[in-house]
Design a protein around this motif. Structure first.
Motif, PDB file in Angstrom:
ATOM      1  N   ARG A 141       0.841  -1.141  -0.045  1.00  0.00           N
ATOM      2  CA  ARG A 141       0.037   0.168  -0.117  1.00  0.00           C
ATOM      3  C   ARG A 141       0.973   1.298   0.058  1.00  0.00           C
ATOM      4  NH1 ARG A 141      -4.788   0.205   4.195  1.00  0.00           N
ATOM      5  NH2 ARG A 141      -4.050  -2.004   4.512  1.00  0.00           N
ATOM      6  N   SER A 142       2.032   1.367   0.705  1.00  0.00           N
ATOM      7  CA  SER A 142       2.832   2.315   1.092  1.00  0.00           C
ATOM      8  C   SER A 142       3.500   2.615  -0.411  1.00  0.00           C
ATOM      9  CB  SER A 142       3.537   2.331   1.821  1.00  0.00           C
ATOM     10  OG  SER A 142       4.785   3.278   2.066  1.00  0.00           O
ATOM     11  N   ALA A 143       4.216   1.380  -0.848  1.00  0.00           N
ATOM     12  CA  ALA A 143       4.723   1.576  -2.169  1.00  0.00           C
ATOM     13  C   ALA A 143       3.953   2.040  -3.355  1.00  0.00           C
ATOM     14  CB  ALA A 143       5.438   0.373  -2.403  1.00  0.00           C
ATOM     15  N   THR A 144       2.679   1.679  -3.302  1.00  0.00           N
ATOM     16  CA  THR A 144       1.724   1.971  -4.591  1.00  0.00           C
ATOM     17  C   THR A 144       1.532   3.478  -4.169  1.00  0.00           C
ATOM     18  OG1 THR A 144       0.810  -0.111  -4.237  1.00  0.00           O
ATOM     19  CG2 THR A 144      -0.390   1.692  -5.499  1.00  0.00           C
ATOM     20  N   ALA A 145       1.316   4.084  -3.117  1.00  0.00           N
ATOM     21  CA  ALA A 145       1.005   5.477  -3.100  1.00  0.00           C
ATOM     22  C   ALA A 145       2.111   6.279  -3.317  1.00  0.00           C
ATOM     23  CB  ALA A 145       0.555   5.625  -1.413  1.00  0.00           C
ATOM     24  N   SER A 146       3.283   5.730  -2.867  1.00  0.00           N
ATOM     25  CA  SER A 146       4.519   6.556  -3.478  1.00  0.00           C
ATOM     26  C   SER A 146       4.728   6.617  -4.784  1.00  0.00           C
ATOM     27  CB  SER A 146       5.570   6.123  -2.509  1.00  0.00           C
ATOM     28  OG  SER A 146       5.489   5.897  -1.204  1.00  0.00           O
ATOM     29  N   THR A 147       4.678   5.393  -5.300  1.00  0.00           N
ATOM     30  CA  THR A 147       4.960   5.267  -6.791  1.00  0.00           C
ATOM     31  C   THR A 147       3.987   6.079  -7.525  1.00  0.00           C
ATOM     32  OG1 THR A 147       5.892   3.211  -6.232  1.00  0.00           O
ATOM     33  CG2 THR A 147       5.149   3.591  -8.423  1.00  0.00           C
ATOM     34  N   PHE A 148       2.828   6.176  -7.059  1.00  0.00           N
ATOM     35  CA  PHE A 148       1.567   7.101  -7.723  1.00  0.00           C
ATOM     36  C   PHE A 148       1.941   8.307  -7.723  1.00  0.00           C
ATOM     37  CE2 PHE A 148      -2.574   9.220  -7.590  1.00  0.00           C
ATOM     38  CZ  PHE A 148      -2.865   8.820  -9.121  1.00  0.00           C
ATOM     39  N   ALA A 149       2.456   8.861  -6.487  1.00  0.00           N
ATOM     40  CA  ALA A 149       2.760  10.216  -6.209  1.00  0.00           C
ATOM     41  C   ALA A 149       3.800  10.513  -7.134  1.00  0.00           C
ATOM     42  CB  ALA A 149       3.141  10.395  -4.984  1.00  0.00           C
ATOM     43  N   ALA A 150       5.105   9.750  -7.056  1.00  0.00           N
ATOM     44  CA  ALA A 150       6.173   9.887  -7.988  1.00  0.00           C
ATOM     45  C   ALA A 150       5.799  10.156  -9.579  1.00  0.00           C
ATOM     46  CB  ALA A 150       7.302   8.815  -7.738  1.00  0.00           C
ATOM     47  N   ALA A 151       5.136   8.993  -9.776  1.00  0.00           N
ATOM     48  CA  ALA A 151       4.554   9.122 -11.380  1.00  0.00           C
ATOM     49  C   ALA A 151       4.049  10.412 -11.595  1.00  0.00           C
ATOM     50  CB  ALA A 151       3.609   8.055 -11.500  1.00  0.00           C
ATOM     51  N   LEU A 152       2.967  10.908 -10.677  1.00  0.00           N
ATOM     52  CA  LEU A 152       2.339  12.241 -11.156  1.00  0.00           C
ATOM     53  C   LEU A 152       3.368  13.483 -11.221  1.00  0.00           C
ATOM     54  CD1 LEU A 152      -0.647  12.259  -8.622  1.00  0.00           C
ATOM     55  CD2 LEU A 152      -0.826  11.989 -11.084  1.00  0.00           C
ATOM     56  N   GLU A 153       4.299  13.340 -10.352  1.00  0.00           N
ATOM     57  CA  GLU A 153       5.450  14.110 -10.287  1.00  0.00           C
ATOM     58  C   GLU A 153       6.236  14.089 -11.723  1.00  0.00           C
ATOM     59  OE1 GLU A 153       5.736  16.309  -7.772  1.00  0.00           O
ATOM     60  OE2 GLU A 153       7.371  17.565  -8.916  1.00  0.00           O
ATOM     61  N   LEU A 154       6.498  13.032 -12.203  1.00  0.00           N
ATOM     62  CA  LEU A 154       6.966  12.824 -13.554  1.00  0.00           C
ATOM     63  C   LEU A 154       6.192  13.111 -14.795  1.00  0.00           C
ATOM     64  CD1 LEU A 154       8.886   9.539 -12.825  1.00  0.00           C
ATOM     65  CD2 LEU A 154       9.875  11.868 -13.158  1.00  0.00           C
ATOM     66  N   VAL A 155       4.711  13.259 -14.421  1.00  0.00           N
ATOM     67  CA  VAL A 155       3.985  13.281 -15.483  1.00  0.00           C
ATOM     68  C   VAL A 155       4.092  14.999 -15.681  1.00  0.00           C
ATOM     69  CG1 VAL A 155       1.473  13.533 -16.185  1.00  0.00           C
ATOM     70  CG2 VAL A 155       2.579  11.578 -15.439  1.00  0.00           C
ATOM     71  N   LYS A 156       4.044  15.475 -14.450  1.00  0.00           N
ATOM     72  CA  LYS A 156       4.143  17.088 -14.469  1.00  0.00           C
ATOM     73  C   LYS A 156       5.278  17.332 -15.056  1.00  0.00           C
ATOM     74  CE  LYS A 156       4.337  19.905 -10.920  1.00  0.00           C
ATOM     75  NZ  LYS A 156       4.417  19.991  -9.075  1.00  0.00           N
ATOM     76  N   GLU A 157       6.425  16.959 -14.970  1.00  0.00           N
ATOM     77  CA  GLU A 157       7.731  17.315 -15.404  1.00  0.00           C
ATOM     78  C   GLU A 157       7.673  17.238 -16.838  1.00  0.00           C
ATOM     79  OE1 GLU A 157      11.029  15.493 -13.580  1.00  0.00           O
ATOM     80  OE2 GLU A 157      10.366  16.317 -11.511  1.00  0.00           O
ATOM     81  N   GLY A 158       6.618  16.350 -17.516  1.00  0.00           N
ATOM     82  CA  GLY A 158       6.470  15.967 -18.976  1.00  0.00           C
ATOM     83  C   GLY A 158       7.476  14.875 -19.247  1.00  0.00           C
ATOM     84  N   ARG A 159       7.812  13.986 -18.323  1.00  0.00           N
ATOM     85  CA  ARG A 159       8.555  12.937 -18.669  1.00  0.00           C
ATOM     86  C   ARG A 159       7.859  11.572 -18.730  1.00  0.00           C
ATOM     87  NH1 ARG A 159      13.312  13.551 -14.441  1.00  0.00           N
ATOM     88  NH2 ARG A 159      14.394  11.854 -15.694  1.00  0.00           N
ATOM     89  N   MET A 160       6.536  11.599 -18.452  1.00  0.00           N
ATOM     90  CA  MET A 160       5.847  10.302 -18.445  1.00  0.00           C
ATOM     91  C   MET A 160       4.331  10.787 -18.779  1.00  0.00           C
ATOM     92  SD  MET A 160       6.730   7.825 -15.524  1.00  0.00           S
ATOM     93  CE  MET A 160       6.687   6.272 -16.128  1.00  0.00           C
ATOM     94  N   GLU A 161       3.761   9.603 -19.095  1.00  0.00           N
ATOM     95  CA  GLU A 161       2.135   9.740 -19.620  1.00  0.00           C
ATOM     96  C   GLU A 161       1.753   8.904 -18.790  1.00  0.00           C
ATOM     97  OE1 GLU A 161       1.666  11.219 -23.952  1.00  0.00           O
ATOM     98  OE2 GLU A 161       2.607   9.298 -23.689  1.00  0.00           O
ATOM     99  N   MET A 162       0.392   9.105 -18.143  1.00  0.00           N
ATOM    100  CA  MET A 162      -0.214   8.214 -17.562  1.00  0.00           C
ATOM    101  C   MET A 162      -1.770   8.034 -17.999  1.00  0.00           C
ATOM    102  SD  MET A 162      -1.143   8.760 -13.385  1.00  0.00           S
ATOM    103  CE  MET A 162       0.575   8.919 -12.882  1.00  0.00           C
ATOM    104  N   ARG A 163      -2.519   6.866 -17.834  1.00  0.00           N
ATOM    105  CA  ARG A 163      -3.838   7.012 -18.211  1.00  0.00           C
ATOM    106  C   ARG A 163      -4.379   5.731 -17.316  1.00  0.00           C
ATOM    107  NH1 ARG A 163      -3.283   3.386 -23.956  1.00  0.00           N
ATOM    108  NH2 ARG A 163      -3.243   1.532 -22.999  1.00  0.00           N
ATOM    109  N   GLN A 164      -5.853   5.913 -17.305  1.00  0.00           N
ATOM    110  CA  GLN A 164      -6.873   5.063 -16.717  1.00  0.00           C
ATOM    111  C   GLN A 164      -7.835   4.571 -17.900  1.00  0.00           C
ATOM    112  OE1 GLN A 164      -8.449   6.007 -13.037  1.00  0.00           O
ATOM    113  NE2 GLN A 164      -8.292   3.948 -12.283  1.00  0.00           N
TER     114      GLN A 164
END
Lengths: 210, 261, 210
Positions: free
Chosen positions: B223-246
């Protein structure tokens, strides 16, 4: 009476007496004067705000409150001859500074407290203005001098303080352990927020506050 | 024992369990609340509820939750132990040497607790159903207490006072708690890891695939790793380095490197 | 007319009709309920606020605005049947969690209530922030400590609570008489059991068995 009119009221406006009540409530609750159009927009269809206003104005004639026309709008105002009753003082509310509230808290919990004690608990020096202000507010007063070298003055809280904070005695203040237990502590995000707040975690934390 | 008898019994148990599990465990406000909900399935007045049957329903519920690997808070398990004890007291003939209250007394108190909780529920609902200030009736929209004399009133309430004190008294006590962070996967860690991984992530991959191996199994760690990884992914999306979809509600969250980076 | 009485009023209270007007103006002017003492502090010397309130209350019967008693204080409020007119005036109602509203109800019906009593009734610990929020809303405050071992802190409801829920006194809580008659407000301790002697139970023993 109202029951009989229920069906009709779909098509007809409520009786004038009822319209008058409505305008009365609307103007009372409104934060600003309301124009006839504004009033009519709120009333059920077919109401005559202008006529209701006339009736309402008559009803309040000579009362302590009057219906007054302000430009194109209407509002209740207290009767001008009673203005003196309202002129107590204008109260401007300000939040107590953090230094002041902390100092006050320490005095309340530790009274009688010397200045040195307050400073030791807060970990910073207490400015003169802070204590002066608390004394001026009437929440803190001087207590007996302490029977220690230098005979320092102490500070205690007053009856005004107790009244203001809704306390019977200073002893009603909950202790830190109780504060925590009641969930009243500062909502600093606890380190275990990501985990389910298990009882075990709670207990461990309790120990930390001993 | 004939097979069809067993079958029937299993059916009943399965049906009971299914009935009990209609409601999400997370939705309960503690074991008493769960018991109250279960008691409604007996479809009788609360005063006539069979505490014995209720205890059984609860125990089945807890068993089922265990089977589905639903984590139950400790107080649910304490209640289960207590109900198992109560059940045995109710079923076995009273031991004359036994000290303490009888099973009937304990059951009566539990019934009282349920009735009291329900009464408070109803009272709360009636309270909220009243005409409320600011919804059904209103105070004066404009106040007229005024004057020339200005007085500054310092505002502070009891809560401010108590919190100020608690703040002072506990400011040091928070430090040692950081030791408990061993089961927390921090966002910094996640970000570090993600930065290393995104180079390869040309195709869409689920969030779960980005979790570190050693954090995937224990539910708390996951649970902890999922939350942090999700937050980190959002950060990278914000930086324009990743894309995310659901793709859909509750569908897995997917990630990939942003093309051209 | 007022001029003639100016000199006399130094010695005599104004006639009751005039006192009624004054109380009307004061209560109209204030959004917060005013206690009899607060009203009398503002009225000329010798006035009987209690009597004026009775007259005033009668005068507003059936009107769009009503005089309401809120605990030990009084305020004008719009008639509840006209609430639909004021919908635009609505303040954003904070959505209370189920835990919060139940905790509030328990405090209101059982007051003064300790945290342990609230937990005993709900069968679950009072979460961080629930009481905090009720206190912040001004609906709950600290009462006297209970005269039982450990002298636990108690919680009671406030005048703001009464005002918000349109209650004159806590005795007007819906169904409170029936609940009391049926014993559901009794503080009935659980029968002594051998089980469960968990660590948690020991930890809380002070609170639980007061």
């Amino acid at each position: 009476m109202m029951e009989d009119e229920n069906i009709e009221s779909l098509f007809e406006a409520p009786p004038m007496g009822e319209q008058e009540r409505m305008v009365e409530a609307l103007l009372f609750a409104s934060a600003a004067p309301m124009s006839l159009t504004e009033i009519e927009n709120r009333l059920p269809h077919g109401c005559n705000a202008r006529e209701a206003i006339v009736h309402l104005g008559k009803r309040y004639e000579g009362r302590g409150v009057m219906l007054r026309r302000i430009g194109e709008a209407w509002a209740f105002r207290t009767a001008p001859d009673l203005g003196f009753l309202m002129q107590k003082e204008q109260v401007e509310q300000r939040k107590l500074s953090r230094a002041a509230i902390e100092t006050l808290a320490i005095i309340a919990y530790h009274q009688p407290a010397t200045r040195a004690e307050i400073e030791e608990i807060r970990g910073v020096s207490v400015s003169r203005g802070t204590l002066d202000m608390l004394i001026e507010l009437g929440w803190v007063k001087l207590g007996r001098r302490k029977l220690t070298p230098g005979r320092p003055v102490t500070f205690i809280v007053t009856q005004i303080f107790l009244d203001h904070f809704g306390l019977e005695t200073p002893a009603d203040l909950p202790g830190v352990k109780e504060l925590r237990a009641s969930g009243l502590l500062d909502n600093r995000p606890p380190p275990e927020t990501i985990l389910p707040a298990s009882d075990e975690a709670e207990e461990n934390q309790n120990d930390m506050f001993e | 024992m004939p097979d069809d008898f067993m079958q029937e019994k299993n059916d009943i148990n399965a049906r009971r369990a299914a009935e009990a599990l209609v409601v999400d465990v997370e939705g309960f406000e503690g074991p008493l609340d769960l018991l109250l909900t279960l008691s409604r399935t007996q479809k009788v007045d609360l005063r006539q509820v069979s505490i014995l049957a209720l205890a059984e329903q609860y125990l089945i519920f807890v068993e089922e939750a265990k089977r589905l690997r639903i984590e139950l808070a400790a107080d649910y398990l304490v209640m289960a132990a207590w109900l198992a004890f109560l059940k045995s007291r109710l079923l076995l003939p009273a031991d004359p040497k036994d000290e303490g209250p009888s099973g009937e007394e304990l059951a009566a108190h539990l019934a009282f607790q349920l009735e009291r909780l329900e009464a408070m529920r109803k009272a709360a609902a009636r309270l909220l159903g009243r005409d409320l200030l600011g919804r059904d009736f209103f105070k004066r929209g404009q106040t007229e207490i005024y004057s020339r004399k200005r007085v500054v009133s310092y505002e502070a309430n009891l809560l401010d006072l108590m919190q100020a004190y608690a703040r002072i008294k506990t400011k040091d006590d928070f430090e040692p708690l950081s030791l408990k962070r061993d089961v927390v996967y921090t966002m910094e860690q996640a970000l570090e890891r993600m930065k290393g991984l995104i180079g390869e992530a040309i195709e869409w991959g689920t969030l779960a695939q980005f979790l570190p191996e050693s954090w995937r199994h224990d539910p708390k760690k996951r649970r902890s790793a999922t939350a942090s990884t999700f937050a980190a992914a959002l950060e990278l999306v914000k930086e324009g380095r990743m894309e995310m979809r659901q793709i859909d509600s509750f569908a897995p969250i997917q990630l990939r490197r942003k093309a051209g980076t």
